[in-house]
Design a protein around this motif. Sequence first.
Motif, PDB file in Angstrom:
ATOM      1  N   GLY A  85       0.824  -1.198   0.000  1.00 31.49           N
ATOM      2  CA  GLY A  85       0.000   0.000   0.000  1.00 31.49           C
ATOM      3  C   GLY A  85       0.861   1.252   0.000  1.00 31.49           C
ATOM      4  O   GLY A  85       2.070   1.209  -0.193  1.00 31.49           O
ATOM      5  N   ASP A  86       0.225   2.394   0.243  1.00 31.11           N
ATOM      6  CA  ASP A  86       0.998   3.628   0.247  1.00 31.11           C
ATOM      7  C   ASP A  86       1.777   3.766   1.554  1.00 31.11           C
ATOM      8  O   ASP A  86       1.572   3.033   2.512  1.00 31.11           O
ATOM      9  N   ILE A  87       2.671   4.712   1.584  1.00 26.82           N
ATOM     10  CA  ILE A  87       3.565   4.882   2.728  1.00 26.82           C
ATOM     11  C   ILE A  87       2.804   5.150   4.023  1.00 26.82           C
ATOM     12  O   ILE A  87       3.223   4.739   5.099  1.00 26.82           O
ATOM     13  N   PHE A  88       1.663   5.809   3.925  1.00 22.84           N
ATOM     14  CA  PHE A  88       0.914   6.157   5.130  1.00 22.84           C
ATOM     15  C   PHE A  88       0.187   4.951   5.726  1.00 22.84           C
ATOM     16  O   PHE A  88      -0.105   4.925   6.909  1.00 22.84           O
ATOM     17  N   ASP A 133      15.939   1.419   6.243  1.00 20.46           N
ATOM     18  CA  ASP A 133      16.294   1.514   4.819  1.00 20.46           C
ATOM     19  C   ASP A 133      15.055   1.427   3.934  1.00 20.46           C
ATOM     20  O   ASP A 133      14.909   2.181   2.970  1.00 20.46           O
ATOM     21  N   PHE A 134      14.164   0.493   4.267  1.00 18.14           N
ATOM     22  CA  PHE A 134      12.929   0.348   3.504  1.00 18.14           C
ATOM     23  C   PHE A 134      12.112   1.638   3.577  1.00 18.14           C
ATOM     24  O   PHE A 134      11.621   2.133   2.555  1.00 18.14           O
ATOM     25  N   MET A 135      11.961   2.166   4.795  1.00 20.54           N
ATOM     26  CA  MET A 135      11.166   3.381   4.966  1.00 20.54           C
ATOM     27  C   MET A 135      11.804   4.552   4.219  1.00 20.54           C
ATOM     28  O   MET A 135      11.098   5.340   3.582  1.00 20.54           O
ATOM     29  N   ALA A 136      13.112   4.660   4.248  1.00 19.64           N
ATOM     30  CA  ALA A 136      13.796   5.736   3.518  1.00 19.64           C
ATOM     31  C   ALA A 136      13.529   5.607   2.015  1.00 19.64           C
ATOM     32  O   ALA A 136      13.272   6.616   1.333  1.00 19.64           O
ATOM     33  N   GLN A 137      13.555   4.385   1.503  1.00 22.19           N
ATOM     34  CA  GLN A 137      13.255   4.175   0.080  1.00 22.19           C
ATOM     35  C   GLN A 137      11.825   4.586  -0.241  1.00 22.19           C
ATOM     36  O   GLN A 137      11.561   5.182  -1.294  1.00 22.19           O
ATOM     37  N   ILE A 139      10.012   6.796   1.380  1.00 22.80           N
ATOM     38  CA  ILE A 139       9.942   8.260   1.472  1.00 22.80           C
ATOM     39  C   ILE A 139      10.515   8.883   0.207  1.00 22.80           C
ATOM     40  O   ILE A 139       9.918   9.811  -0.370  1.00 22.80           O
ATOM     41  N   GLU A 140      11.646   8.374  -0.245  1.00 21.01           N
ATOM     42  CA  GLU A 140      12.250   8.903  -1.474  1.00 21.01           C
ATOM     43  C   GLU A 140      11.323   8.719  -2.674  1.00 21.01           C
ATOM     44  O   GLU A 140      11.191   9.613  -3.516  1.00 21.01           O
ATOM     45  N   ALA A 141      10.655   7.575  -2.750  1.00 12.52           N
ATOM     46  CA  ALA A 141       9.700   7.347  -3.847  1.00 12.52           C
ATOM     47  C   ALA A 141       8.534   8.324  -3.737  1.00 12.52           C
ATOM     48  O   ALA A 141       8.074   8.866  -4.758  1.00 12.52           O
ATOM     49  N   ALA A 142       8.058   8.556  -2.517  1.00  8.66           N
ATOM     50  CA  ALA A 142       6.955   9.503  -2.320  1.00  8.66           C
ATOM     51  C   ALA A 142       7.414  10.925  -2.625  1.00  8.66           C
ATOM     52  O   ALA A 142       6.620  11.753  -3.100  1.00  8.66           O
ATOM     53  N   GLN A 143       8.678  11.230  -2.392  1.00  9.20           N
ATOM     54  CA  GLN A 143       9.211  12.546  -2.761  1.00  9.20           C
ATOM     55  C   GLN A 143       9.238  12.706  -4.288  1.00  9.20           C
ATOM     56  O   GLN A 143       8.850  13.750  -4.812  1.00  9.20           O
ATOM     57  N   ARG A 144       9.650  11.662  -4.975  1.00  2.99           N
ATOM     58  CA  ARG A 144       9.694  11.728  -6.444  1.00  2.99           C
ATOM     59  C   ARG A 144       8.305  11.902  -7.047  1.00  2.99           C
ATOM     60  O   ARG A 144       8.142  12.570  -8.066  1.00  2.99           O
ATOM     61  N   SER A 145       7.300  11.315  -6.400  1.00  6.28           N
ATOM     62  CA  SER A 145       5.937  11.431  -6.927  1.00  6.28           C
ATOM     63  C   SER A 145       5.226  12.689  -6.431  1.00  6.28           C
ATOM     64  O   SER A 145       4.099  12.957  -6.836  1.00  6.28           O
ATOM     65  N   GLY A 146       5.880  13.438  -5.558  1.00  8.98           N
ATOM     66  CA  GLY A 146       5.290  14.685  -5.066  1.00  8.98           C
ATOM     67  C   GLY A 146       4.388  14.525  -3.849  1.00  8.98           C
ATOM     68  O   GLY A 146       3.787  15.493  -3.399  1.00  8.98           O
ATOM     69  N   GLU A 147       4.283  13.333  -3.296  1.00  9.27           N
ATOM     70  CA  GLU A 147       3.449  13.115  -2.103  1.00  9.27           C
ATOM     71  C   GLU A 147       4.094  13.692  -0.845  1.00  9.27           C
ATOM     72  O   GLU A 147       3.397  14.043   0.100  1.00  9.27           O
ATOM     73  N   ILE A 148       5.420  13.730  -0.828  1.00  7.15           N
ATOM     74  CA  ILE A 148       6.173  14.240   0.319  1.00  7.15           C
ATOM     75  C   ILE A 148       7.159  15.281  -0.187  1.00  7.15           C
ATOM     76  O   ILE A 148       7.756  15.115  -1.265  1.00  7.15           O
ATOM     77  N   GLN A 157      14.085  11.025   8.555  1.00  5.38           N
ATOM     78  CA  GLN A 157      12.648  10.805   8.749  1.00  5.38           C
ATOM     79  C   GLN A 157      12.350   9.322   8.939  1.00  5.38           C
ATOM     80  O   GLN A 157      11.537   8.947   9.787  1.00  5.38           O
ATOM     81  N   ALA A 158      13.022   8.457   8.183  1.00  2.00           N
ATOM     82  CA  ALA A 158      12.820   7.008   8.325  1.00  2.00           C
ATOM     83  C   ALA A 158      13.224   6.543   9.718  1.00  2.00           C
ATOM     84  O   ALA A 158      12.510   5.740  10.343  1.00  2.00           O
ATOM     85  N   THR A 159      14.329   7.050  10.222  1.00  2.00           N
ATOM     86  CA  THR A 159      14.776   6.692  11.574  1.00  2.00           C
ATOM     87  C   THR A 159      13.744   7.120  12.601  1.00  2.00           C
ATOM     88  O   THR A 159      13.398   6.356  13.509  1.00  2.00           O
ATOM     89  N   GLU A 160      13.222   8.331  12.460  1.00  2.00           N
ATOM     90  CA  GLU A 160      12.207   8.821  13.398  1.00  2.00           C
ATOM     91  C   GLU A 160      10.936   7.967  13.344  1.00  2.00           C
ATOM     92  O   GLU A 160      10.346   7.652  14.376  1.00  2.00           O
ATOM     93  N   ILE A 161      10.528   7.589  12.159  1.00  2.00           N
ATOM     94  CA  ILE A 161       9.306   6.781  12.007  1.00  2.00           C
ATOM     95  C   ILE A 161       9.477   5.408  12.651  1.00  2.00           C
ATOM     96  O   ILE A 161       8.604   4.945  13.384  1.00  2.00           O
ATOM     97  N   VAL A 162      10.601   4.753  12.405  1.00  2.00           N
ATOM     98  CA  VAL A 162      10.845   3.425  12.972  1.00  2.00           C
ATOM     99  C   VAL A 162      10.901   3.505  14.494  1.00  2.00           C
ATOM    100  O   VAL A 162      10.308   2.682  15.195  1.00  2.00           O
ATOM    101  N   ARG A 163      11.573   4.512  15.026  1.00  2.00           N
ATOM    102  CA  ARG A 163      11.654   4.669  16.483  1.00  2.00           C
ATOM    103  C   ARG A 163      10.292   5.012  17.072  1.00  2.00           C
ATOM    104  O   ARG A 163       9.932   4.520  18.147  1.00  2.00           O
TER     105      ARG A 163
END
Length: 178
Positions: A85-88, A133-137, A139-148, A157-163
């Motif tokens: 699904g989507d990142i959210f 690493d997965f979350m960072a990927q 996020i980067e994909a969502a940045q490329r698509s303009g979602e983030i 941001q990935a580190t913060e989300i996992v923690r």
Amino acid sequence: ILMPPTKGKPNRRGIARREQIIEAAIELFATDGYRGTGLLGLAQRVGMSHSGILRLFGTKENLLRAVMEHRDRELGEVNRDMLDGDIFAILNPRQAFEPPIYTRLNAVLYAESLNPDAPLHTYFLETSRTARDFMAQRIEAAQRSGEIRAAIDAQTQATEIVRFHLGLEVQWVLDPNG
């Protein structure tokens, strides 16, 4: 897992017995932790001898690893569906704590693994790194698509989300109704 040598192929009854032991160990480890769970109590719970468990698993640590392999297999399906699904969707609390026994198991064993000598210390380090690493990927994909926004540092941001997610798990274990 390094298993003691067996004669021939495992039979259905042996496989079912191993699964019964693993399921009981999940419940005990999730409640009492790895260190607080004795093989004698586990053996009594499943109606067999302490030496019978050792014959099947070799050591308590091998049993712990079998529990984690079982957990990872079971959650693999749930996680694959969620991660498609989507990142959210990854942060959906309803999905984050399903099934509850695995959330509790993860939180308890994670806390026990803070010591570098703990049997699952490396396991939890590696899974945390993989999740970041997965979350960072993602996020980067969502940045490329303009979602983030592109200005966000994906690794931070990935580190913060996992923690944050781990903190949610611990809070849920402490107070599931809160």
